[in-house]
Motif scaffolding. Structure first.
Motif, PDB file in Angstrom:
ATOM      1  N   MET A   1       1.100  -1.108   0.089  1.00  0.00           N
ATOM      2  CA  MET A   1       0.116  -0.020   0.065  1.00  0.00           C
ATOM      3  C   MET A   1       0.812   1.238  -0.040  1.00  0.00           C
ATOM      4  SD  MET A   1      -3.311  -0.601   0.024  1.00  0.00           S
ATOM      5  CE  MET A   1      -4.042   0.390   0.765  1.00  0.00           C
ATOM      6  N   THR A   2       0.499   2.343  -0.851  1.00  0.00           N
ATOM      7  CA  THR A   2       1.282   3.520  -0.713  1.00  0.00           C
ATOM      8  C   THR A   2       0.494   4.484   0.130  1.00  0.00           C
ATOM      9  OG1 THR A   2       0.387   3.984  -2.996  1.00  0.00           O
ATOM     10  CG2 THR A   2       2.332   3.086  -2.960  1.00  0.00           C
ATOM     11  N   ASN A   3       1.398   5.445   0.516  1.00  0.00           N
ATOM     12  CA  ASN A   3       0.525   6.718   1.322  1.00  0.00           C
ATOM     13  C   ASN A   3       0.504   7.912   0.215  1.00  0.00           C
ATOM     14  OD1 ASN A   3      -0.889   8.333   2.865  1.00  0.00           O
ATOM     15  ND2 ASN A   3       0.756   8.230   4.441  1.00  0.00           N
ATOM     16  N   GLY A   4      -0.608   7.871  -0.700  1.00  0.00           N
ATOM     17  CA  GLY A   4      -0.518   9.115  -1.554  1.00  0.00           C
ATOM     18  C   GLY A   4      -0.946  10.276  -0.772  1.00  0.00           C
ATOM     19  N   SER A   5      -1.619  10.320   0.107  1.00  0.00           N
ATOM     20  CA  SER A   5      -2.044  11.591   1.140  1.00  0.00           C
ATOM     21  C   SER A   5      -0.891  12.069   1.605  1.00  0.00           C
ATOM     22  CB  SER A   5      -3.115  11.399   1.925  1.00  0.00           C
ATOM     23  OG  SER A   5      -2.801  10.271   3.022  1.00  0.00           O
ATOM     24  N   GLU A   6       0.415  11.575   1.876  1.00  0.00           N
ATOM     25  CA  GLU A   6       1.567  12.221   2.556  1.00  0.00           C
ATOM     26  C   GLU A   6       1.664  13.256   1.797  1.00  0.00           C
ATOM     27  OE1 GLU A   6       4.172  12.264   5.325  1.00  0.00           O
ATOM     28  OE2 GLU A   6       3.209  10.258   5.040  1.00  0.00           O
ATOM     29  N   PRO A 140      15.944  15.763  -1.023  1.00  0.00           N
ATOM     30  CA  PRO A 140      14.820  14.985  -1.065  1.00  0.00           C
ATOM     31  C   PRO A 140      14.745  14.051   0.500  1.00  0.00           C
ATOM     32  CG  PRO A 140      15.540  14.851  -3.318  1.00  0.00           C
ATOM     33  CD  PRO A 140      16.457  15.529  -2.324  1.00  0.00           C
ATOM     34  N   LEU A 141      16.002  13.745   0.759  1.00  0.00           N
ATOM     35  CA  LEU A 141      15.966  12.752   2.013  1.00  0.00           C
ATOM     36  C   LEU A 141      15.947  13.544   3.411  1.00  0.00           C
ATOM     37  CD1 LEU A 141      18.921  10.394   1.015  1.00  0.00           C
ATOM     38  CD2 LEU A 141      16.434  10.031   0.998  1.00  0.00           C
ATOM     39  N   LEU A 142      15.595  14.805   3.137  1.00  0.00           N
ATOM     40  CA  LEU A 142      14.984  15.724   4.390  1.00  0.00           C
ATOM     41  C   LEU A 142      13.609  15.627   4.263  1.00  0.00           C
ATOM     42  CD1 LEU A 142      17.186  19.115   4.793  1.00  0.00           C
ATOM     43  CD2 LEU A 142      17.539  16.602   5.789  1.00  0.00           C
ATOM     44  N   GLN A 143      13.107  15.248   3.483  1.00  0.00           N
ATOM     45  CA  GLN A 143      11.582  14.913   3.707  1.00  0.00           C
ATOM     46  C   GLN A 143      11.316  13.154   3.499  1.00  0.00           C
ATOM     47  OE1 GLN A 143       8.833  17.675   1.858  1.00  0.00           O
ATOM     48  NE2 GLN A 143      10.465  18.907   1.238  1.00  0.00           N
ATOM     49  N   PRO A 144      11.818  12.455   4.083  1.00  0.00           N
ATOM     50  CA  PRO A 144      12.046  11.044   3.854  1.00  0.00           C
ATOM     51  C   PRO A 144      10.670  10.259   3.718  1.00  0.00           C
ATOM     52  CG  PRO A 144      12.590  11.348   6.198  1.00  0.00           C
ATOM     53  CD  PRO A 144      12.369  12.620   5.298  1.00  0.00           C
ATOM     54  N   GLU A 145       9.607  10.569   4.836  1.00  0.00           N
ATOM     55  CA  GLU A 145       8.347  10.022   4.417  1.00  0.00           C
ATOM     56  C   GLU A 145       7.585  10.353   3.003  1.00  0.00           C
ATOM     57  OE1 GLU A 145       9.276  11.809   6.948  1.00  0.00           O
ATOM     58  OE2 GLU A 145       9.417  10.238   8.412  1.00  0.00           O
ATOM     59  N   PHE A 146       7.691  11.632   2.727  1.00  0.00           N
ATOM     60  CA  PHE A 146       6.962  11.990   1.449  1.00  0.00           C
ATOM     61  C   PHE A 146       8.041  11.587   0.468  1.00  0.00           C
ATOM     62  CE2 PHE A 146       6.913  15.272  -1.939  1.00  0.00           C
ATOM     63  CZ  PHE A 146       5.583  15.138  -2.323  1.00  0.00           C
ATOM     64  N   SER A 147       9.172  11.435   0.303  1.00  0.00           N
ATOM     65  CA  SER A 147       9.897  10.952  -0.885  1.00  0.00           C
ATOM     66  C   SER A 147       9.643   9.574  -1.087  1.00  0.00           C
ATOM     67  CB  SER A 147      11.393  11.084  -0.645  1.00  0.00           C
ATOM     68  OG  SER A 147      11.663  12.573  -0.484  1.00  0.00           O
ATOM     69  N   ALA A 148       9.551   8.804   0.203  1.00  0.00           N
ATOM     70  CA  ALA A 148       9.450   7.337   0.035  1.00  0.00           C
ATOM     71  C   ALA A 148       7.912   7.020  -0.490  1.00  0.00           C
ATOM     72  CB  ALA A 148       9.527   6.592   1.490  1.00  0.00           C
TER      73      ALA A 148
END
Length: 302
Positions: A1-6, A140-148
């Motif tokens: 599952m992906t978290n597209g709402s991130e 991008p890795l300063l926003q790791p949850e969003f990037s992932a």
């Protein structure tokens, strides 16, 4: 599952890019960076939140922005607008009201789903050119949850994923995102720790460790070296970089000659630009530098 709402903070989405990975690509630029490279071509990426940029050429000097600002974040010094990052709430009222369109709010919060939807508009171009989507910045890795979340969603659509990174984050953060990447464009700034800190404000320990771990894990990694006059462009530097690359297991490096593309952004941010009087480099200026890598068995190209 992906978290597209991130959600994440981005400052640009550039379509039809040909320089940030294979094929035709969309580049998503994320806000925030742990480094403060003196030559940075995207200085608006360094601050993690939204911020105002002021274009002096468009400004009518009417004073309306200062009068509108409830936080008193805008002032005039002579004929120049000064914006306090500490006071500004990035509400955008002044930018929307500016009669000369001299103020621009840089940085908007987007969901992963909304970006994927926009990228899918160019799916045919990706497929025909073996292209895809690249995350850049900033870091991008300063926003790791969003990037992932974004990378995972892109891969679920069969889209090739890449990321331009400094690698200057803790290994656990780096490893939490790297599984969703087909290609890592790994920026390397200096082979020497002291000189790296002098030019960027941070040590090169984490970048070197993360680059090595990615290569050993079998990831596709392309080291990229911005060649900066007087900072990392000597033949001694080429030898030092070659040694670091071989230690990490890298066999190639892309050389990125210094340019002045970001100079005007410093003025718009009210910041000094350290390389204002430095001439851009051309490929022909770096042939001896490139040859030094080739002599050490490192495939160097532009």
């Amino acid at each position: 599952m992906t978290n597209g709402s991130e959600t994440g903070m981005i400052f640009n989405l550039q379509k039809f890019s040909l320089h940030d990975g294979p094929g035709i690509r969309t580049v998503v630029f994320l806000k925030g960076c742990p480094l403060r490279c003196k030559w940075c071509s995207n200085p608006e990426s360094q601050f993690a939140g939204s911020q105002l940029l002021w274009d002096s050429a468009r400004c009518l000097r009417c004073g309306g922005c200062a009068a509108l600002c409830s936080e008193q974040a805008i002032s005039f010094t002579g004929s120049a607008v000064r914006i306090s990052v500490d006071r500004c709430r990035a509400c955008g009222v002044c930018a929307r009201s500016c009669p000369g369109q001299a103020l621009k709010l840089e940085g908007e919060r987007r969901t992963a789903d909304s970006i994927v939807e926009e990228c899918l508009q160019d799916l045919d171009f990706y497929e025909e050119s073996s292209g895809g989507v690249t995350l850049s910045g900033g870091e991008p890795l300063l926003q790791p949850e969003f990037s992932a979340a974004l990378l995972k969603a892109l891969k679920s659509k069969g889209i090739h994923t890449a990321m331009e990174t400094t690698g200057c984050v803790p290994p656990q953060i780096f490893q939490s995102v790297s599984p969703y990447l087909d290609l890592l464009l790994f920026d390397i700034k200096h082979w020497d720790g002291d000189r790296h800190r002098e030019g960027t404000g941070r040590s090169n320990r984490l970048p070197l460790e993360n680059m090595q771990s990615a290569i050993r894990a079998g990831k596709k990694v392309l080291p990229r070296l911005p060649v900066i006059p007087g900072y990392n462009d000597s033949l001694k530097d080429a030898a030092g970089f070659s040694s670091r690359l071989k230690e990490a297991g890298a066999q190639e490096v892309q050389l990125l000659p210094f340019h002045q593309f970001g100079e005007r952004k410093y003025e718009m941010l009210g910041q000094a630009y350290s390389y204002a009087d430095t001439a851009a480099l051309q490929e022909e200026d770096l042939q001896e530098f490139r040859q030094a890598f080739l002599n050490e068995g490192i495939h160097a190209f532009f």
